[in-house]
Design a protein around this motif. Sequence first.
Motif, PDB file in Angstrom:
ATOM      1  N   MET A  47       0.972  -1.305   0.371  1.00 31.36           N
ATOM      2  CA  MET A  47       0.256   0.073   0.217  1.00 31.36           C
ATOM      3  C   MET A  47       0.901   1.186  -0.141  1.00 31.36           C
ATOM      4  SD  MET A  47      -3.342   1.037   2.583  1.00 31.36           S
ATOM      5  CE  MET A  47      -4.215  -0.275   1.943  1.00 31.36           C
ATOM      6  N   ASP A  48       1.326   2.173  -0.389  1.00 31.67           N
ATOM      7  CA  ASP A  48       1.609   3.586  -0.554  1.00 31.67           C
ATOM      8  C   ASP A  48       0.883   4.148   0.461  1.00 31.67           C
ATOM      9  OD1 ASP A  48       2.961   5.723  -1.772  1.00 31.67           O
ATOM     10  OD2 ASP A  48       0.943   6.354  -2.747  1.00 31.67           O
ATOM     11  N   HIS A  49       2.409   4.133   0.926  1.00 28.62           N
ATOM     12  CA  HIS A  49       2.271   5.061   2.403  1.00 28.62           C
ATOM     13  C   HIS A  49       2.701   6.823   2.012  1.00 28.62           C
ATOM     14  CE1 HIS A  49       2.781   1.768   4.848  1.00 28.62           C
ATOM     15  NE2 HIS A  49       3.178   1.492   3.450  1.00 28.62           N
ATOM     16  N   SER A  50       1.747   7.248   0.459  1.00 31.80           N
ATOM     17  CA  SER A  50       3.089   8.427   0.501  1.00 31.80           C
ATOM     18  C   SER A  50       1.700   9.344   1.746  1.00 31.80           C
ATOM     19  CB  SER A  50       3.177   9.202  -0.543  1.00 31.80           C
ATOM     20  OG  SER A  50       2.095   9.124  -1.446  1.00 31.80           O
ATOM     21  N   PHE A  51       0.306   9.331   1.518  1.00 32.63           N
ATOM     22  CA  PHE A  51      -0.683  10.627   2.522  1.00 32.63           C
ATOM     23  C   PHE A  51      -0.558  10.158   4.084  1.00 32.63           C
ATOM     24  CE2 PHE A  51      -4.103  11.832   4.325  1.00 32.63           C
ATOM     25  CZ  PHE A  51      -4.309  12.681   3.759  1.00 32.63           C
ATOM     26  N   GLY A  52      -0.248   8.912   4.257  1.00 33.55           N
ATOM     27  CA  GLY A  52      -0.165   8.960   5.582  1.00 33.55           C
ATOM     28  C   GLY A  52       1.152   9.317   5.806  1.00 33.55           C
ATOM     29  N   GLU A  53       1.887   9.733   5.192  1.00 37.35           N
ATOM     30  CA  GLU A  53       3.622  10.297   5.586  1.00 37.35           C
ATOM     31  C   GLU A  53       2.888  11.768   5.277  1.00 37.35           C
ATOM     32  OE1 GLU A  53       6.309   8.754   2.833  1.00 37.35           O
ATOM     33  OE2 GLU A  53       6.519   6.816   3.267  1.00 37.35           O
ATOM     34  N   TYR A  54       2.650  12.076   4.352  1.00 42.19           N
ATOM     35  CA  TYR A  54       2.068  13.799   3.731  1.00 42.19           C
ATOM     36  C   TYR A  54       1.214  13.658   5.586  1.00 42.19           C
ATOM     37  CZ  TYR A  54      -0.262  18.114   2.367  1.00 42.19           C
ATOM     38  OH  TYR A  54      -1.194  18.438   2.099  1.00 42.19           O
ATOM     39  N   LEU A  55       0.038  13.373   6.106  1.00 45.12           N
ATOM     40  CA  LEU A  55      -0.394  13.457   6.961  1.00 45.12           C
ATOM     41  C   LEU A  55      -0.202  13.139   8.262  1.00 45.12           C
ATOM     42  CD1 LEU A  55      -3.439  14.148   7.841  1.00 45.12           C
ATOM     43  CD2 LEU A  55      -3.733  11.814   7.994  1.00 45.12           C
ATOM     44  N   ARG A  56       1.013  13.176   8.672  1.00 41.34           N
ATOM     45  CA  ARG A  56       1.457  12.901   9.612  1.00 41.34           C
ATOM     46  C   ARG A  56       2.902  13.705   9.862  1.00 41.34           C
ATOM     47  NH1 ARG A  56       4.605   7.966   9.581  1.00 41.34           N
ATOM     48  NH2 ARG A  56       3.069   7.023  10.899  1.00 41.34           N
ATOM     49  N   MET A  57       3.096  14.279   9.258  1.00 40.61           N
ATOM     50  CA  MET A  57       4.257  15.453   8.562  1.00 40.61           C
ATOM     51  C   MET A  57       3.367  16.318   9.064  1.00 40.61           C
ATOM     52  SD  MET A  57       5.231  18.350   5.921  1.00 40.61           S
ATOM     53  CE  MET A  57       3.806  17.906   5.054  1.00 40.61           C
ATOM     54  N   LEU A  58       2.309  17.077   8.740  1.00 38.05           N
ATOM     55  CA  LEU A  58       0.986  18.165   8.679  1.00 38.05           C
ATOM     56  C   LEU A  58       1.051  18.132   9.858  1.00 38.05           C
ATOM     57  CD1 LEU A  58      -1.291  18.024   5.815  1.00 38.05           C
ATOM     58  CD2 LEU A  58       0.157  19.938   5.848  1.00 38.05           C
ATOM     59  N   ARG A  59       0.718  16.443  10.679  1.00 38.64           N
ATOM     60  CA  ARG A  59       0.211  16.545  12.571  1.00 38.64           C
ATOM     61  C   ARG A  59       1.498  17.564  13.178  1.00 38.64           C
ATOM     62  NH1 ARG A  59       1.239  13.159  15.675  1.00 38.64           N
ATOM     63  NH2 ARG A  59       1.449  11.381  14.679  1.00 38.64           N
ATOM     64  N   ARG A  60       2.826  17.036  12.829  1.00 36.65           N
ATOM     65  CA  ARG A  60       3.212  16.849  13.891  1.00 36.65           C
ATOM     66  C   ARG A  60       3.972  19.101  13.393  1.00 36.65           C
ATOM     67  NH1 ARG A  60       7.473  11.582  12.486  1.00 36.65           N
ATOM     68  NH2 ARG A  60       6.107  10.363  13.576  1.00 36.65           N
ATOM     69  N   SER A  61       3.811  19.252  12.308  1.00 38.25           N
ATOM     70  CA  SER A  61       4.209  20.791  12.288  1.00 38.25           C
ATOM     71  C   SER A  61       3.628  21.417  12.765  1.00 38.25           C
ATOM     72  CB  SER A  61       4.322  21.128  10.394  1.00 38.25           C
ATOM     73  OG  SER A  61       2.911  20.787  10.011  1.00 38.25           O
ATOM     74  N   LYS A  62       2.400  21.141  13.375  1.00 38.50           N
ATOM     75  CA  LYS A  62       1.105  21.800  13.849  1.00 38.50           C
ATOM     76  C   LYS A  62       1.366  21.547  15.125  1.00 38.50           C
ATOM     77  CE  LYS A  62      -0.749  24.139  10.651  1.00 38.50           C
ATOM     78  NZ  LYS A  62      -0.761  25.213  10.566  1.00 38.50           N
ATOM     79  N   GLY A  63       2.499  20.292  15.920  1.00 35.01           N
ATOM     80  CA  GLY A  63       2.823  20.371  17.174  1.00 35.01           C
ATOM     81  C   GLY A  63       1.846  19.279  17.833  1.00 35.01           C
ATOM     82  N   MET A  64       0.643  18.627  17.123  1.00 38.51           N
ATOM     83  CA  MET A  64      -0.559  17.993  17.841  1.00 38.51           C
ATOM     84  C   MET A  64       0.169  16.281  17.404  1.00 38.51           C
ATOM     85  SD  MET A  64      -3.454  20.186  15.283  1.00 38.51           S
ATOM     86  CE  MET A  64      -4.618  19.668  16.627  1.00 38.51           C
ATOM     87  N   ASN A  65      -1.086  15.772  18.442  1.00 40.88           N
ATOM     88  CA  ASN A  65      -1.008  14.595  17.424  1.00 40.88           C
ATOM     89  C   ASN A  65      -2.348  13.936  17.822  1.00 40.88           C
ATOM     90  OD1 ASN A  65      -3.028  13.943  20.531  1.00 40.88           O
ATOM     91  ND2 ASN A  65      -1.952  14.531  22.179  1.00 40.88           N
ATOM     92  N   SER A  66      -2.136  12.869  17.709  1.00 44.63           N
ATOM     93  CA  SER A  66      -3.041  11.828  17.257  1.00 44.63           C
ATOM     94  C   SER A  66      -4.326  12.096  17.296  1.00 44.63           C
ATOM     95  CB  SER A  66      -2.788  10.335  16.601  1.00 44.63           C
ATOM     96  OG  SER A  66      -1.507  10.154  16.249  1.00 44.63           O
ATOM     97  N   LYS A  67      -4.257  12.460  19.203  1.00 44.04           N
ATOM     98  CA  LYS A  67      -5.219  12.356  19.612  1.00 44.04           C
ATOM     99  C   LYS A  67      -6.403  13.655  19.191  1.00 44.04           C
ATOM    100  CE  LYS A  67      -7.870  11.960  24.153  1.00 44.04           C
ATOM    101  NZ  LYS A  67      -7.375  11.209  25.750  1.00 44.04           N
ATOM    102  N   GLU A  68      -5.308  15.238  19.402  1.00 45.03           N
ATOM    103  CA  GLU A  68      -6.371  16.240  19.213  1.00 45.03           C
ATOM    104  C   GLU A  68      -6.417  15.774  17.210  1.00 45.03           C
ATOM    105  OE1 GLU A  68      -2.999  18.806  21.956  1.00 45.03           O
ATOM    106  OE2 GLU A  68      -2.371  17.682  20.333  1.00 45.03           O
ATOM    107  N   VAL A  69      -5.646  15.181  16.473  1.00 49.28           N
ATOM    108  CA  VAL A  69      -6.435  15.862  15.314  1.00 49.28           C
ATOM    109  C   VAL A  69      -7.808  14.925  15.235  1.00 49.28           C
ATOM    110  CG1 VAL A  69      -6.108  15.272  12.709  1.00 49.28           C
ATOM    111  CG2 VAL A  69      -4.642  15.963  14.630  1.00 49.28           C
ATOM    112  N   ALA A  70      -7.310  13.964  15.795  1.00 44.51           N
ATOM    113  CA  ALA A  70      -8.765  13.255  15.570  1.00 44.51           C
ATOM    114  C   ALA A  70     -10.128  13.698  16.765  1.00 44.51           C
ATOM    115  CB  ALA A  70      -8.591  11.915  16.394  1.00 44.51           C
ATOM    116  N   GLU A  71      -9.793  14.077  17.795  1.00 44.82           N
ATOM    117  CA  GLU A  71     -10.553  14.925  17.978  1.00 44.82           C
ATOM    118  C   GLU A  71     -11.320  16.167  17.494  1.00 44.82           C
ATOM    119  OE1 GLU A  71      -9.324  15.809  22.250  1.00 44.82           O
ATOM    120  OE2 GLU A  71      -9.315  13.856  22.884  1.00 44.82           O
ATOM    121  N   ARG A  72     -10.932  17.021  16.881  1.00 43.83           N
ATOM    122  CA  ARG A  72     -10.973  18.070  15.740  1.00 43.83           C
ATOM    123  C   ARG A  72     -11.806  17.148  14.837  1.00 43.83           C
ATOM    124  NH1 ARG A  72      -7.165  22.152  16.212  1.00 43.83           N
ATOM    125  NH2 ARG A  72      -8.395  22.981  14.900  1.00 43.83           N
ATOM    126  N   ALA A  73     -11.667  16.186  14.293  1.00 48.52           N
ATOM    127  CA  ALA A  73     -12.140  15.842  13.313  1.00 48.52           C
ATOM    128  C   ALA A  73     -13.383  14.695  13.334  1.00 48.52           C
ATOM    129  CB  ALA A  73     -10.947  14.853  12.133  1.00 48.52           C
TER     130      ALA A  73
END
Length: 93
Positions: free
Chosen positions: A1-27
């Motif tokens: 499976m292509d991981h490029s979108f997942g890597e992009y999402l992780r990069m965005l999340r980290r650049s905002k200083g957020m963890n998965s839980k914070e993103v998930a709650e907002r989404a």
Amino acid sequence: MDHSFGEYLRMLRRSKGMNSKEVAERAGVVASYITMVETGKRGVPNPDMLRKLSAIFNCSYLGMMIKAGHISEEEVLGYREQEQRARQKGATQ
């Protein structure tokens, strides 16, 4: 499976200083969903989820749609050219 979108999402999340839980709650999803997308264990999000994510990360929805593979850059450019021709045609009538 292509991981490029997942890597992009992780990069965005980290650049905002957020963890998965914070993103998930907002989404409005569970944190494991974000983690699974980032690791490629789940496919790319649907357009509605991409709209939410683009708002969370303050980035281009259209760019996320392209990165996720829902549309291509060529499709976007073709659409813009069509719109431009239609406006020009309308202005000359």
